[in-house]
Design a protein around this motif. Structure first.
Motif, PDB file in Angstrom:
ATOM      1  N   VAL A  29       0.873  -1.227  -0.028  1.00 55.66           N
ATOM      2  CA  VAL A  29       0.195  -0.125   0.133  1.00 55.66           C
ATOM      3  C   VAL A  29       0.771   1.199  -0.031  1.00 55.66           C
ATOM      4  CG1 VAL A  29      -1.554   1.319   1.301  1.00 55.66           C
ATOM      5  CG2 VAL A  29      -1.918  -1.273   1.372  1.00 55.66           C
ATOM      6  N   LYS A  30       2.047   1.171   0.923  1.00 55.38           N
ATOM      7  CA  LYS A  30       2.761   2.381   1.036  1.00 55.38           C
ATOM      8  C   LYS A  30       3.472   2.697  -0.320  1.00 55.38           C
ATOM      9  CE  LYS A  30       7.156   2.538   3.101  1.00 55.38           C
ATOM     10  NZ  LYS A  30       7.924   3.172   2.530  1.00 55.38           N
ATOM     11  N   SER A  31       4.006   1.493  -1.095  1.00 54.47           N
ATOM     12  CA  SER A  31       4.691   1.559  -2.284  1.00 54.47           C
ATOM     13  C   SER A  31       4.006   2.082  -3.304  1.00 54.47           C
ATOM     14  CB  SER A  31       5.151   0.110  -2.776  1.00 54.47           C
ATOM     15  OG  SER A  31       6.256   0.037  -1.705  1.00 54.47           O
ATOM     16  N   TRP A  32       2.520   1.567  -3.448  1.00 53.76           N
ATOM     17  CA  TRP A  32       1.624   2.163  -4.406  1.00 53.76           C
ATOM     18  C   TRP A  32       1.274   3.521  -4.381  1.00 53.76           C
ATOM     19  CZ3 TRP A  32       1.649   0.827  -9.204  1.00 53.76           C
ATOM     20  CH2 TRP A  32       1.927  -0.681  -9.500  1.00 53.76           C
ATOM     21  N   MET A  33       1.070   3.971  -3.025  1.00 51.53           N
ATOM     22  CA  MET A  33       0.810   5.537  -2.604  1.00 51.53           C
ATOM     23  C   MET A  33       2.003   6.312  -2.934  1.00 51.53           C
ATOM     24  SD  MET A  33      -1.388   5.006   0.761  1.00 51.53           S
ATOM     25  CE  MET A  33      -2.044   6.749   0.846  1.00 51.53           C
ATOM     26  N   ALA A  34       3.018   5.848  -2.620  1.00 48.04           N
ATOM     27  CA  ALA A  34       4.297   6.582  -3.000  1.00 48.04           C
ATOM     28  C   ALA A  34       4.318   6.895  -4.470  1.00 48.04           C
ATOM     29  CB  ALA A  34       5.275   5.965  -2.436  1.00 48.04           C
ATOM     30  N   VAL A  35       4.066   5.816  -5.326  1.00 49.27           N
ATOM     31  CA  VAL A  35       4.168   5.946  -6.847  1.00 49.27           C
ATOM     32  C   VAL A  35       3.199   6.826  -7.189  1.00 49.27           C
ATOM     33  CG1 VAL A  35       3.665   4.472  -9.018  1.00 49.27           C
ATOM     34  CG2 VAL A  35       5.128   3.585  -7.134  1.00 49.27           C
ATOM     35  N   ALA A  36       1.808   6.836  -6.608  1.00 46.26           N
ATOM     36  CA  ALA A  36       0.889   7.831  -7.032  1.00 46.26           C
ATOM     37  C   ALA A  36       1.247   9.395  -6.651  1.00 46.26           C
ATOM     38  CB  ALA A  36      -0.225   7.522  -6.195  1.00 46.26           C
ATOM     39  N   ALA A  37       1.932   9.407  -5.596  1.00 46.94           N
ATOM     40  CA  ALA A  37       2.486  10.992  -5.056  1.00 46.94           C
ATOM     41  C   ALA A  37       3.307  11.259  -6.163  1.00 46.94           C
ATOM     42  CB  ALA A  37       2.964  10.851  -3.714  1.00 46.94           C
ATOM     43  N   GLY A  38       4.280  10.337  -6.706  1.00 44.67           N
ATOM     44  CA  GLY A  38       5.513  10.772  -7.596  1.00 44.67           C
ATOM     45  C   GLY A  38       4.667  11.092  -8.899  1.00 44.67           C
ATOM     46  N   VAL A  39       3.798  10.438  -9.252  1.00 47.07           N
ATOM     47  CA  VAL A  39       3.004  10.796 -10.732  1.00 47.07           C
ATOM     48  C   VAL A  39       2.581  12.046 -10.615  1.00 47.07           C
ATOM     49  CG1 VAL A  39       1.161   9.940 -12.122  1.00 47.07           C
ATOM     50  CG2 VAL A  39       2.462   8.413 -11.353  1.00 47.07           C
ATOM     51  N   LEU A  70      -3.072  16.547  -3.976  1.00 46.82           N
ATOM     52  CA  LEU A  70      -3.183  15.232  -3.946  1.00 46.82           C
ATOM     53  C   LEU A  70      -1.696  14.538  -3.748  1.00 46.82           C
ATOM     54  CD1 LEU A  70      -5.480  14.961  -7.118  1.00 46.82           C
ATOM     55  CD2 LEU A  70      -5.903  14.433  -4.667  1.00 46.82           C
ATOM     56  N   ALA A  71      -0.612  15.264  -4.245  1.00 46.57           N
ATOM     57  CA  ALA A  71       0.841  14.349  -4.194  1.00 46.57           C
ATOM     58  C   ALA A  71       1.060  14.517  -2.268  1.00 46.57           C
ATOM     59  CB  ALA A  71       1.858  15.190  -4.848  1.00 46.57           C
ATOM     60  N   PHE A  72       0.860  15.973  -1.889  1.00 48.37           N
ATOM     61  CA  PHE A  72       0.827  15.892  -0.522  1.00 48.37           C
ATOM     62  C   PHE A  72      -0.044  14.973   0.346  1.00 48.37           C
ATOM     63  CE2 PHE A  72      -0.030  18.073   3.465  1.00 48.37           C
ATOM     64  CZ  PHE A  72       1.317  18.021   4.151  1.00 48.37           C
ATOM     65  N   PHE A  73      -1.335  14.948  -0.060  1.00 49.15           N
ATOM     66  CA  PHE A  73      -2.144  14.122   0.927  1.00 49.15           C
ATOM     67  C   PHE A  73      -1.957  12.837   0.774  1.00 49.15           C
ATOM     68  CE2 PHE A  73      -4.808  18.312   0.900  1.00 49.15           C
ATOM     69  CZ  PHE A  73      -4.433  18.624   2.114  1.00 49.15           C
ATOM     70  N   ILE A  74      -1.465  12.390  -0.395  1.00 47.73           N
ATOM     71  CA  ILE A  74      -0.965  10.892  -0.559  1.00 47.73           C
ATOM     72  C   ILE A  74       0.112  10.686   0.111  1.00 47.73           C
ATOM     73  CG2 ILE A  74      -0.229   9.251  -2.188  1.00 47.73           C
ATOM     74  CD1 ILE A  74      -2.371  10.495  -4.316  1.00 47.73           C
ATOM     75  N   ALA A  75       1.125  11.533   0.401  1.00 43.28           N
ATOM     76  CA  ALA A  75       2.495  11.388   1.057  1.00 43.28           C
ATOM     77  C   ALA A  75       2.279  11.394   2.539  1.00 43.28           C
ATOM     78  CB  ALA A  75       3.444  12.534   0.421  1.00 43.28           C
ATOM     79  N   VAL A  76       1.261  12.126   3.068  1.00 40.67           N
ATOM     80  CA  VAL A  76       0.964  12.039   4.670  1.00 40.67           C
ATOM     81  C   VAL A  76       0.909  10.617   5.121  1.00 40.67           C
ATOM     82  CG1 VAL A  76      -0.415  12.974   6.426  1.00 40.67           C
ATOM     83  CG2 VAL A  76       0.152  14.592   4.503  1.00 40.67           C
ATOM     84  N   PHE A  96       2.920   6.194   8.324  1.00 41.54           N
ATOM     85  CA  PHE A  96       3.370   4.708   8.159  1.00 41.54           C
ATOM     86  C   PHE A  96       4.906   4.652   8.476  1.00 41.54           C
ATOM     87  CE2 PHE A  96       5.322   1.096   6.103  1.00 41.54           C
ATOM     88  CZ  PHE A  96       4.759  -0.050   7.096  1.00 41.54           C
ATOM     89  N   CYS A  97       5.750   5.274   7.820  1.00 44.15           N
ATOM     90  CA  CYS A  97       7.284   5.160   7.691  1.00 44.15           C
ATOM     91  C   CYS A  97       7.800   5.860   9.274  1.00 44.15           C
ATOM     92  CB  CYS A  97       7.698   6.473   6.698  1.00 44.15           C
ATOM     93  SG  CYS A  97       7.697   5.698   5.037  1.00 44.15           S
ATOM     94  N   LEU A  98       7.146   6.964   9.740  1.00 51.48           N
ATOM     95  CA  LEU A  98       7.557   7.397  10.875  1.00 51.48           C
ATOM     96  C   LEU A  98       7.201   6.731  12.052  1.00 51.48           C
ATOM     97  CD1 LEU A  98       7.558  11.131  10.321  1.00 51.48           C
ATOM     98  CD2 LEU A  98       9.610   9.997  10.685  1.00 51.48           C
ATOM     99  N   TYR A  99       5.736   6.417  12.175  1.00 46.89           N
ATOM    100  CA  TYR A  99       5.175   5.500  13.378  1.00 46.89           C
ATOM    101  C   TYR A  99       5.602   4.268  13.303  1.00 46.89           C
ATOM    102  CZ  TYR A  99       2.039   4.430  17.156  1.00 46.89           C
ATOM    103  OH  TYR A  99       1.602   3.926  18.060  1.00 46.89           O
ATOM    104  N   GLY A 100       5.357   3.774  12.065  1.00 43.36           N
ATOM    105  CA  GLY A 100       5.343   2.263  12.039  1.00 43.36           C
ATOM    106  C   GLY A 100       7.062   1.571  11.742  1.00 43.36           C
ATOM    107  N   ILE A 101       7.718   2.466  11.372  1.00 44.42           N
ATOM    108  CA  ILE A 101       9.212   1.901  11.099  1.00 44.42           C
ATOM    109  C   ILE A 101      10.178   2.841  11.868  1.00 44.42           C
ATOM    110  CG2 ILE A 101      10.895   1.518   9.196  1.00 44.42           C
ATOM    111  CD1 ILE A 101       8.792   1.278   7.399  1.00 44.42           C
ATOM    112  N   THR A 111      14.019   5.897  -3.561  1.00 40.48           N
ATOM    113  CA  THR A 111      14.545   4.915  -2.486  1.00 40.48           C
ATOM    114  C   THR A 111      13.583   4.136  -1.742  1.00 40.48           C
ATOM    115  OG1 THR A 111      14.436   6.982  -0.925  1.00 40.48           O
ATOM    116  CG2 THR A 111      16.546   6.560  -2.332  1.00 40.48           C
ATOM    117  N   SER A 112      12.402   4.167  -2.061  1.00 42.55           N
ATOM    118  CA  SER A 112      11.458   3.394  -1.222  1.00 42.55           C
ATOM    119  C   SER A 112      10.523   2.300  -2.513  1.00 42.55           C
ATOM    120  CB  SER A 112      10.482   4.127  -0.326  1.00 42.55           C
ATOM    121  OG  SER A 112       9.830   4.908  -1.374  1.00 42.55           O
ATOM    122  N   ALA A 113       9.552   3.127  -2.875  1.00 45.71           N
ATOM    123  CA  ALA A 113       8.712   2.343  -3.835  1.00 45.71           C
ATOM    124  C   ALA A 113       9.522   1.686  -4.848  1.00 45.71           C
ATOM    125  CB  ALA A 113       7.582   3.266  -4.420  1.00 45.71           C
TER     126      ALA A 113
END
Length: 178
Positions: free
Chosen positions: A51-61, A96-102, A107-112, A169-171
């Motif tokens: 999920v994180k990876s696909w969302m990062a790709v969407a933010a990148g697009v 949209l890029a920002f709101f997808i990145a949040v 997940f990254c900061l809290y989960g990892i 460096t992630s997705a």
């Protein structure tokens, strides 16, 4: 340097300090909070990393749309005359890029947490924190009248570059490794 340009450039000091504070605060929080790998299911995905990876790709697009629309707005792509709706596209693709990145950042900061066990992960952690700091600076500068004309394109380019680096460096790494 003239007094006017010194005065205009001094308008950048507070946004730069706030942006630096945001980046450092996220890094410190991430460093102190060793992740608990938030566990929840998202329909259609086997695990949260996908999920994180696909969302990062969407933010990148959306970041690519931002870059292209900015180049069109500033007249850098001569072959395309800027349509009347290009500003709206630019603003909404950025939102949209920002709101997808949040949620990805949460997940990254809290989960990892902020990690440095290898070079890629360390660079990713740095870029992720830097993205939100630079984004903060850009948003604060948008509201300042009289800022030099080069400032906003430089900040926008920096936000774009840092976000793309974070995604690479992630997705991009995740999809190439899995």
């Amino acid at each position: 340097m003239t007094t006017t340009s010194t005065k205009n450039n001094s308008k950048l000091l507070v946004p730069l300090l706030i942006g630096a504070l945001v980046s450092v605060a996220l890094g410190v929080y991430g460093g102190q909070h060793k992740g608990d790998s938030i566990v929840f299911k998202v329909s259609g995905f086997e695990d949260l990393i996908k999920v994180k990876s696909w969302m990062a790709v969407a933010a990148g697009v959306f970041a690519l749309v931002q870059a292209a629309s900015a180049l069109i707005m500033y007249g850098r792509i001569k072959a395309i005359r800027a349509p009347s709706w290009i500003g709206v596209l630019h603003r909404w693709s950025g939102r949209l890029a920002f709101f997808i990145a949040v949620p990805v950042a949460v997940f990254c900061l809290y989960g990892i947490g902020f990690q440095a066990y290898d070079a890629r992960v360390f660079v990713h952690s740095l870029l992720g924190c830097l993205f939100f700091g630079v984004f903060t600076v850009k948003m604060l500068v948008l509201t300042k009248p009289g800022v030099a004309g080069w400032v906003l394109p430089v900040l926008g380019g920096t936000v774009f570059t840092v976000l793309v680096g974070t995604v690479l460096t992630s997705a991009a790494w995740y999809f190439s490794a899995h």
